[in-house]
Design an enzyme around this catalytic site. Structure first.
Site, mmCIF file in Angstrom:
data_model
loop_
_atom_site.group_PDB
_atom_site.id
_atom_site.type_symbol
_atom_site.label_atom_id
_atom_site.label_comp_id
_atom_site.label_asym_id
_atom_site.label_seq_id
_atom_site.Cartn_x
_atom_site.Cartn_y
_atom_site.Cartn_z
ATOM 1 N N ARG A 18 6.761 -6.588 1.426
ATOM 2 C CA ARG A 18 5.796 -6.953 2.449
ATOM 3 C C ARG A 18 5.918 -5.986 3.620
ATOM 4 O O ARG A 18 7.031 -5.657 4.049
ATOM 5 C CB ARG A 18 6.004 -8.401 2.942
ATOM 6 C CG ARG A 18 5.396 -9.462 2.034
ATOM 7 C CD ARG A 18 3.873 -9.430 2.110
ATOM 8 N NE ARG A 18 3.242 -10.422 1.241
ATOM 9 C CZ ARG A 18 2.807 -10.185 0.010
ATOM 10 N NH1 ARG A 18 2.958 -8.978 -0.508
ATOM 11 N NH2 ARG A 18 2.218 -11.124 -0.692
ATOM 12 N N HIS B 143 -0.479 -0.521 -1.798
ATOM 13 C CA HIS B 143 -0.189 -1.917 -2.180
ATOM 14 C C HIS B 143 -0.570 -2.192 -3.640
ATOM 15 O O HIS B 143 -1.403 -3.043 -3.938
ATOM 16 C CB HIS B 143 -0.906 -2.898 -1.244
ATOM 17 C CG HIS B 143 -0.218 -4.237 -1.195
ATOM 18 N ND1 HIS B 143 -0.215 -5.035 -0.083
ATOM 19 C CD2 HIS B 143 0.498 -4.927 -2.126
ATOM 20 C CE1 HIS B 143 0.450 -6.159 -0.329
ATOM 21 N NE2 HIS B 143 0.894 -6.108 -1.564
ATOM 22 N N GLU C 10 -2.754 -3.505 6.916
ATOM 23 C CA GLU C 10 -3.447 -3.003 5.731
ATOM 24 C C GLU C 10 -4.932 -3.337 5.804
ATOM 25 O O GLU C 10 -5.296 -4.390 6.338
ATOM 26 C CB GLU C 10 -2.827 -3.605 4.468
ATOM 27 C CG GLU C 10 -1.374 -3.183 4.252
ATOM 28 C CD GLU C 10 -0.775 -3.763 2.966
ATOM 29 O OE1 GLU C 10 -1.487 -4.508 2.253
ATOM 30 O OE2 GLU C 10 0.395 -3.479 2.686
#
Length: 528
Positions: free
Chosen positions: A233, A280, A262
């Site tokens: 994370r 990601h 993000e």
């Protein structure tokens, strides 16, 4: 009857639809289109399946009257307002294990790519440079890998990297050392991990406690040859501090898949040759997406059938241990029996868990007891989400205590209910044998051994000859077939209890006749 409506708001794998089965009306919409989403949610939707682009906030939840479950085909729930869903009685489920292999493999890919400068070497070739001497890397063999957060993904990484000949240490304040030892991993404190590791990989959720856990002070404690990987994370690793450490040579390299904000397309970290970065991609494999879709489809089916969904994130008690799960339906049934023998709803229920599973978190069994009492009271559509609030409205409470002491059974659950007049009633049950057969083993201090069936009859009377025959004759004359019978008493001529399993429901007038002819207090329950 019309089928429950399931709204699929984002593209999911065909296997998701197969797992849902034919029992639902499936509709589709573009969840990223807010107006379209709100319109479709207002059309009697029972469940909505989403990924990351659909925001199920309080407005969306409020628009979906009758919504029972929000299913996120993935792990993160940043796009779901879980408190708002809970307040509305809507179950929220995700697929917490769907991407663990994919996430572990990506972390390993970043370790290897960072160690061997895969990204900049590839980029150099694409512009015509043969830069062998510039990109001399490091082996993993006999190096120390430090894993920050030793949950399921961290453990998968450890197992795989040991095959590379790496020594693995881990920091996790919530893990028992014995579990780490089983995996040939040494648990250490964070400072030790920072000082000893040649590679560090992060596998923690972002919380108040973990935000910027690896920051300026932590990076002062690492080897200058260390490479740091974060595929968990964003925000656990301080990106500004990492950039400064990389620029100054205090850290040799980094592999990043997640970022504090993000999407992230403009970071000074991307300018460095010793950083390999991906957008990601931890869960971005066909296999993970298919597993996630199948998992949430199964959860939706269970939720709409009123069953417990172990992956529900807003069920009181949180994640449910494997050994505790079989006790959930047992406690529900025991609670229904408790209601039946009491003849009324108790005002409180104490659940005592005895035996081996007492070492697990058994708090969810309080909700099981509440659900059983409410169902026996005739309340419709009781779920593990709304059972606590429905109980609170009725002044009904439940609590759970545990003890490892269980001399007669490997595990046993004891329910004690307090009635409005101050009296108490109790019932105990267990899961017997390899097949875990659900059985009642005690009622108000009297030992019995009765397997559950759909229809149960309980008779309380003063012990005397002829009652068993009278019960058989009375039920036979009324066309009620007895499948099984058990008799218990506290002493000769004292209080006696007869428990019968019967093949059909017993109407109230028939129950009254049986009670009259046997001079017994008769209670009947059909388990729901």
């Amino acid at each position: 009857m019309s089928k429950p409506v399931v709204l699929i708001a984002e593209e999911l794998s065909p296997a998701t639809l197969e797992a849902l089965g034919p029992d639902f009306e499936v509709r589709n919409c573009n969840g990223a289109d807010r107006a379209e989403l709100l319109t479709e949610l207002g059309k009697g939707v029972s469940a909505v399946l989403i990924r990351s682009a659909t925001k199920m906030d309080s407005e969306a939840i409020g628009a979906a009257k009758g919504l029972k479950v929000i299913a996120r085909a993935g792990v993160g729930l940043d796009n779901v307002d879980v408190p708002a869903a809970t307040a509305a009685g809507v179950m929220v489920v995700n697929a917490p294990t769907s991407n663990i292999v994919s996430a572990a493999e990506l972390a390993i890919a970043l370790i290897l790519a960072s160690a061997r400068f895969i990204s900049p070497a590839h980029a150099a070739l694409r512009i015509g440079k043969w830069a062998r001497s510039k990109y001399t890397g490091a082996e993993l063999f006999e190096k120390t890998l430090g894993i920050v957060g030793f949950g399921r993904i961290g453990q998968l990484v450890a197992h795989r990297m040991q095959a590379f000949g790496m020594k693995v240490i881990a920091y996790d304040p919530y893990l028992q050392p014995a579990r780490a030892a089983q995996l040939d991993v040494r648990l250490v404190d964070l400072d030790t991990l920072l000082a000893e590791s040649d590679f560090i990989t992060i596998h923690l959720p972002k919380t108040k406690e973990t935000a910027n856990l690896i920051g300026t002070e932590a990076l002062k404690k690492v080897k200058p040859t260390v490479r740091i990987i974060n595929a968990a994370r964003g925000g656990v690793l301080d990106e500004e501090a990492l950039y400064e450490a990389l620029k100054s040579g205090k850290v040799a390299g980094a592999g990043l898949d997640v970022f504090a904000t993000e999407p992230c397309t403009d970071s000074p970290l991307f300018t460095l040759d010793n950083v390999v970065a991906t957008p990601h991609l931890g869960a971005s494999t066909d296999e993970a997406q298919e597993r996630a879709g199948i998992a949430v489809a199964i959860s939706v089916r269970k939720a709409l059938a009123g069953e417990l969904v172990p992956d529900a994130v807003n069920v009181k008690g949180g994640a449910i241990a494997e050994d505790v799960r079989p006790a959930l339906p047992l406690v529900e049934k025991l609670a229904q029996v408790l209601f039946a023998i009491a003849g009324e709803s108790p005002v409180s229920v104490d659940v005592e868990v005895r035996g081996e599973i007492a070492g697990e978190d058994c708090s969810v069994l309080a909700t099981s007891a509440l659900r059983g009492i409410l169902s026996a009271s005739g309340v419709n559509d009781v779920t593990y989400v709304n059972a606590p609030s429905l109980s609170q409205e009725r002044g009904l409470v439940a609590s759970v205590t545990t003890t490892g002491d269980s001399p007669d059974h490997r595990n046993m659950v004891f329910l004690s209910g307090a009635l409005s007049n101050g009296e108490r009633v109790s019932v105990s049950g267990t899961l017997m044998g390899i097949k875990r057969v659900e059985k009642i083993v005690e009622i108000d201090g009297l030992d019995v051994d009765v397997a559950f069936s759909d229809h149960l009859l309980f008779l309380r009377y003063t012990d005397r000859p002829g009652v068993v025959g009278a019960v058989g004759n009375a039920l036979g004359a009324l066309g009620i077939n007895i499948a099984g019978m058990q008799v218990a008493r506290n002493q000769r001529g004292g209080e006696a209890l007869m428990v019968l399993t019967v093949d059909s429901a017993i109407p109230a007038d028939v129950l009254a006749k049986v009670a009259k002819e046997t001079s017994a207090t008769a209670r009947f329950v059909t388990l729901v």
